[in-house]
Design a protein around this motif. Structure first.
Motif, PDB file in Angstrom:
ATOM      1  N   ASN A 235       0.856  -1.182   0.000  1.00  0.00           N
ATOM      2  CA  ASN A 235       0.000   0.000   0.000  1.00  0.00           C
ATOM      3  C   ASN A 235       0.893   1.232   0.000  1.00  0.00           C
ATOM      4  OD1 ASN A 235      -1.687   2.145   0.506  1.00  0.00           O
ATOM      5  ND2 ASN A 235      -2.805   1.172   2.161  1.00  0.00           N
ATOM      6  N   TYR A 236       1.053   1.827  -1.172  1.00  0.00           N
ATOM      7  CA  TYR A 236       1.876   3.020  -1.323  1.00  0.00           C
ATOM      8  C   TYR A 236       0.995   4.160  -1.842  1.00  0.00           C
ATOM      9  CZ  TYR A 236       6.594   5.075  -1.774  1.00  0.00           C
ATOM     10  OH  TYR A 236       7.745   5.822  -1.619  1.00  0.00           O
ATOM     11  N   PHE A 237      -0.208   4.217  -1.268  1.00  0.00           N
ATOM     12  CA  PHE A 237      -1.201   5.202  -1.650  1.00  0.00           C
ATOM     13  C   PHE A 237      -0.675   6.610  -1.336  1.00  0.00           C
ATOM     14  CE2 PHE A 237      -5.061   7.668  -1.273  1.00  0.00           C
ATOM     15  CZ  PHE A 237      -5.867   7.164  -2.275  1.00  0.00           C
ATOM     16  N   PRO A 238      -0.951   7.570  -2.229  1.00  0.00           N
ATOM     17  CA  PRO A 238      -1.874   7.551  -3.363  1.00  0.00           C
ATOM     18  C   PRO A 238      -1.257   7.111  -4.700  1.00  0.00           C
ATOM     19  CG  PRO A 238      -1.078   9.773  -3.026  1.00  0.00           C
ATOM     20  CD  PRO A 238      -0.453   8.936  -1.939  1.00  0.00           C
ATOM     21  N   LEU A 239       0.042   6.790  -4.709  1.00  0.00           N
ATOM     22  CA  LEU A 239       0.686   6.426  -5.976  1.00  0.00           C
ATOM     23  C   LEU A 239       0.190   5.082  -6.474  1.00  0.00           C
ATOM     24  CD1 LEU A 239       4.308   7.669  -5.212  1.00  0.00           C
ATOM     25  CD2 LEU A 239       2.453   8.869  -6.396  1.00  0.00           C
TER      26      LEU A 239
ATOM     27  N   ASN B 107       4.512  12.448  -1.431  1.00  0.00           N
ATOM     28  CA  ASN B 107       3.061  12.350  -1.572  1.00  0.00           C
ATOM     29  C   ASN B 107       2.488  11.303  -0.628  1.00  0.00           C
ATOM     30  OD1 ASN B 107       2.372  14.142  -4.022  1.00  0.00           O
ATOM     31  ND2 ASN B 107       4.079  12.906  -4.773  1.00  0.00           N
ATOM     32  N   VAL B 108       3.217  10.220  -0.460  1.00  0.00           N
ATOM     33  CA  VAL B 108       2.798   9.159   0.452  1.00  0.00           C
ATOM     34  C   VAL B 108       2.861   9.656   1.892  1.00  0.00           C
ATOM     35  CG1 VAL B 108       3.275   6.801   1.236  1.00  0.00           C
ATOM     36  CG2 VAL B 108       3.570   7.406  -1.177  1.00  0.00           C
ATOM     37  N   ILE B 109       3.926  10.354   2.220  1.00  0.00           N
ATOM     38  CA  ILE B 109       4.081  10.920   3.567  1.00  0.00           C
ATOM     39  C   ILE B 109       2.962  11.916   3.850  1.00  0.00           C
ATOM     40  CG2 ILE B 109       5.525  12.388   5.021  1.00  0.00           C
ATOM     41  CD1 ILE B 109       7.965  11.150   3.592  1.00  0.00           C
ATOM     42  N   ARG B 110       2.692  12.791   2.897  1.00  0.00           N
ATOM     43  CA  ARG B 110       1.672  13.823   3.082  1.00  0.00           C
ATOM     44  C   ARG B 110       0.300  13.198   3.346  1.00  0.00           C
ATOM     45  NH1 ARG B 110       1.614  15.765  -1.692  1.00  0.00           N
ATOM     46  NH2 ARG B 110       3.466  17.036  -1.419  1.00  0.00           N
ATOM     47  N   TYR B 111      -0.014  12.134   2.604  1.00  0.00           N
ATOM     48  CA  TYR B 111      -1.296  11.449   2.793  1.00  0.00           C
ATOM     49  C   TYR B 111      -1.397  10.858   4.201  1.00  0.00           C
ATOM     50  CZ  TYR B 111      -4.763   7.717   2.465  1.00  0.00           C
ATOM     51  OH  TYR B 111      -5.827   6.882   2.718  1.00  0.00           O
ATOM     52  N   GLN B 112      -0.329  10.204   4.665  1.00  0.00           N
ATOM     53  CA  GLN B 112      -0.355   9.593   5.992  1.00  0.00           C
ATOM     54  C   GLN B 112      -0.419  10.644   7.092  1.00  0.00           C
ATOM     55  OE1 GLN B 112      -0.861   6.507   6.522  1.00  0.00           O
ATOM     56  NE2 GLN B 112      -0.482   5.677   4.469  1.00  0.00           N
ATOM     57  N   LEU B 113       0.305  11.739   6.939  1.00  0.00           N
ATOM     58  CA  LEU B 113       0.262  12.804   7.935  1.00  0.00           C
ATOM     59  C   LEU B 113      -1.129  13.421   8.037  1.00  0.00           C
ATOM     60  CD1 LEU B 113       3.644  14.669   7.279  1.00  0.00           C
ATOM     61  CD2 LEU B 113       3.065  13.248   9.253  1.00  0.00           C
ATOM     62  N   LYS B 114      -1.772  13.574   6.890  1.00  0.00           N
ATOM     63  CA  LYS B 114      -3.135  14.132   6.881  1.00  0.00           C
ATOM     64  C   LYS B 114      -4.086  13.223   7.648  1.00  0.00           C
ATOM     65  CE  LYS B 114      -6.645  15.874   3.671  1.00  0.00           C
ATOM     66  NZ  LYS B 114      -6.991  16.079   2.228  1.00  0.00           N
ATOM     67  N   LYS B 115      -3.958  11.908   7.469  1.00  0.00           N
ATOM     68  CA  LYS B 115      -4.806  10.956   8.188  1.00  0.00           C
ATOM     69  C   LYS B 115      -4.564  11.023   9.695  1.00  0.00           C
ATOM     70  CE  LYS B 115      -5.416   6.770   6.808  1.00  0.00           C
ATOM     71  NZ  LYS B 115      -5.115   5.382   6.369  1.00  0.00           N
ATOM     72  N   LEU B 116      -3.325  11.324  10.077  1.00  0.00           N
ATOM     73  CA  LEU B 116      -2.955  11.358  11.486  1.00  0.00           C
ATOM     74  C   LEU B 116      -3.116  12.749  12.108  1.00  0.00           C
ATOM     75  CD1 LEU B 116       0.316   9.219  11.224  1.00  0.00           C
ATOM     76  CD2 LEU B 116      -1.855   8.482  12.256  1.00  0.00           C
ATOM     77  N   ASN B 117      -3.620  13.707  11.318  1.00  0.00           N
ATOM     78  CA  ASN B 117      -3.724  15.100  11.774  1.00  0.00           C
ATOM     79  C   ASN B 117      -2.364  15.664  12.187  1.00  0.00           C
ATOM     80  OD1 ASN B 117      -6.496  15.564  11.391  1.00  0.00           O
ATOM     81  ND2 ASN B 117      -7.011  14.626  13.356  1.00  0.00           N
TER      82      ASN B 117
ATOM     83  N   GLN C 237      -4.981  15.500  -9.352  1.00  0.00           N
ATOM     84  CA  GLN C 237      -5.826  16.297  -8.472  1.00  0.00           C
ATOM     85  C   GLN C 237      -6.688  15.400  -7.586  1.00  0.00           C
ATOM     86  OE1 GLN C 237      -7.961  18.891 -11.139  1.00  0.00           O
ATOM     87  NE2 GLN C 237      -6.189  20.203 -11.509  1.00  0.00           N
ATOM     88  N   LYS C 238      -7.220  14.333  -8.166  1.00  0.00           N
ATOM     89  CA  LYS C 238      -8.066  13.404  -7.419  1.00  0.00           C
ATOM     90  C   LYS C 238      -7.314  12.807  -6.239  1.00  0.00           C
ATOM     91  CE  LYS C 238     -10.484   8.965  -7.974  1.00  0.00           C
ATOM     92  NZ  LYS C 238     -10.875   7.886  -8.942  1.00  0.00           N
ATOM     93  N   TYR C 239      -6.058  12.449  -6.463  1.00  0.00           N
ATOM     94  CA  TYR C 239      -5.271  11.779  -5.426  1.00  0.00           C
ATOM     95  C   TYR C 239      -4.293  12.714  -4.716  1.00  0.00           C
ATOM     96  CZ  TYR C 239      -7.282   7.449  -7.141  1.00  0.00           C
ATOM     97  OH  TYR C 239      -8.163   6.460  -7.483  1.00  0.00           O
ATOM     98  N   GLU C 240      -4.418  14.018  -4.992  1.00  0.00           N
ATOM     99  CA  GLU C 240      -3.607  15.048  -4.331  1.00  0.00           C
ATOM    100  C   GLU C 240      -2.114  14.754  -4.477  1.00  0.00           C
ATOM    101  OE1 GLU C 240      -4.959  15.862  -0.355  1.00  0.00           O
ATOM    102  OE2 GLU C 240      -7.061  15.800  -0.931  1.00  0.00           O
ATOM    103  N   ILE C 241      -1.716  14.418  -5.694  1.00  0.00           N
ATOM    104  CA  ILE C 241      -0.311  14.147  -6.007  1.00  0.00           C
ATOM    105  C   ILE C 241       0.335  15.391  -6.579  1.00  0.00           C
ATOM    106  CG2 ILE C 241       1.237  12.831  -7.532  1.00  0.00           C
ATOM    107  CD1 ILE C 241      -0.776  10.499  -7.277  1.00  0.00           C
ATOM    108  N   LYS C 242       1.469  15.753  -6.033  1.00  0.00           N
ATOM    109  CA  LYS C 242       2.222  16.897  -6.523  1.00  0.00           C
ATOM    110  C   LYS C 242       3.555  16.440  -7.078  1.00  0.00           C
ATOM    111  CE  LYS C 242       0.174  20.206  -3.273  1.00  0.00           C
ATOM    112  NZ  LYS C 242       0.464  21.211  -2.198  1.00  0.00           N
ATOM    113  N   GLU C 243       3.890  16.931  -8.267  1.00  0.00           N
ATOM    114  CA  GLU C 243       5.210  16.674  -8.817  1.00  0.00           C
ATOM    115  C   GLU C 243       6.171  17.726  -8.265  1.00  0.00           C
ATOM    116  OE1 GLU C 243       4.998  14.536 -12.858  1.00  0.00           O
ATOM    117  OE2 GLU C 243       3.473  16.096 -13.020  1.00  0.00           O
ATOM    118  N   PRO C 244       7.501  17.503  -8.391  1.00  0.00           N
ATOM    119  CA  PRO C 244       8.480  18.353  -7.691  1.00  0.00           C
ATOM    120  C   PRO C 244       8.300  19.849  -7.886  1.00  0.00           C
ATOM    121  CG  PRO C 244       9.568  16.430  -8.585  1.00  0.00           C
ATOM    122  CD  PRO C 244       8.145  16.369  -9.078  1.00  0.00           C
TER     123      PRO C 244
END
Length: 243
Positions: free
Chosen positions: A25-29, A175-185, A233-240
């Motif tokens: 699970n390497y969401f959102p990638l 992007n993976v880190i950002r998603y996990q941090l958002k879930k953890l507030n 945009q759907k998965y909130e992925i940002k390129e460098p």
């Protein structure tokens, strides 16, 4: 010749292409596992869109990350995603791989707790990554035993270790880190260590059997830039350059 090409095209419709993907699970990638291989993610949505647009039969086969360079031989897959020559000692030459044009540009960097944002490379003594990931930028110091490598099966466990400072750094994607941090507030608590060398790299689709489909995929990616932007945009992925 005009009679041959339509026949070949029709023949392709009866082949079930096997897409090798990493069982993690390497969401959102991406987010594939053997029990539920069709979980939504950027990779799943993009590849599904292509293979269904071409009306090709296909299936995703999640495989262990370890020795993924042998997947084409050991598991008889037709395609691998994601792939990159930097993850292969010989650039894929021994398998005669064909790589697609870049699908997504990402940043290979070192991420640390915000309180350690000024760390230098030589100050890092512990690095944590996904089990069997290839820590390209750290291989030399790991081999010299100057950096101790720790592995975990999931990004969330790595993020939790960084938050409580059990380890100093990780090389998993921002992007993976950002998603996990958002879930953890805990948004913003883990940041790029800008004093440590970082560089862009890219995701590709690869094959050792069907280079003509890679060419079709390249054309699809070129024509469907709006789709790719929508998926980002759907998965909130940002390129460098968007960070």
């Amino acid at each position: 010749m005009c009679m041959i090409f339509p026949a070949l095209a029709n023949a392709n419709k009866h082949i079930e292409y096997v897409i090798g993907v990493e069982d993690v699970n390497y969401f959102p990638l991406f987010n594939f596992n053997s029990k539920h291989p069709n979980q939504p993610s950027f990779a799943f949505d993009l590849l599904t869109a292509f293979f269904e647009y071409k009306q090709y039969k296909y299936r995703f086969v999640p495989l262990p990350i370890k020795r993924f360079d042998k997947w084409f031989i050991d598991h008889n897959i037709d395609f691998k995603f994601p792939d990159n020559m930097r993850w292969r000692a010989d650039g894929g030459k021994s398998l005669d791989l064909t790589f697609s044009e870049p699908v997504l540009r990402l940043l290979a960097g070192t991420y640390v707790h915000k309180s350690k944002k000024d760390l230098t490379r030589l100050e890092v003594k512990t690095l944590m990554t996904i089990r069997d990931f290839y820590p390209t930028l750290w291989l030399d110091l790991i081999a010299e035993k100057k950096v101790e490598l720790h592995e975990e099966p999931t990004p969330v466990s790595i993020v939790r270790h960084l938050l409580v400072k059990n380890v100093q750094a990780t090389n998993i994607d921002e992007n993976v880190i950002r998603y996990q941090l958002k879930k953890l507030n805990k948004s913003g608590e883990i940041v790029l260590a800008k004093n440590i060398f970082h560089e862009q790299y890219t995701y590709h689709l690869s094959t050792n059997t069907y280079p003509e489909i890679i060419r079709e995929f390249n054309e699809f990616v070129k024509q469907e830039k709006q789709l790719i932007q929508m998926l980002k945009q759907k998965y909130e992925i940002k390129e460098p350059w968007e960070q």
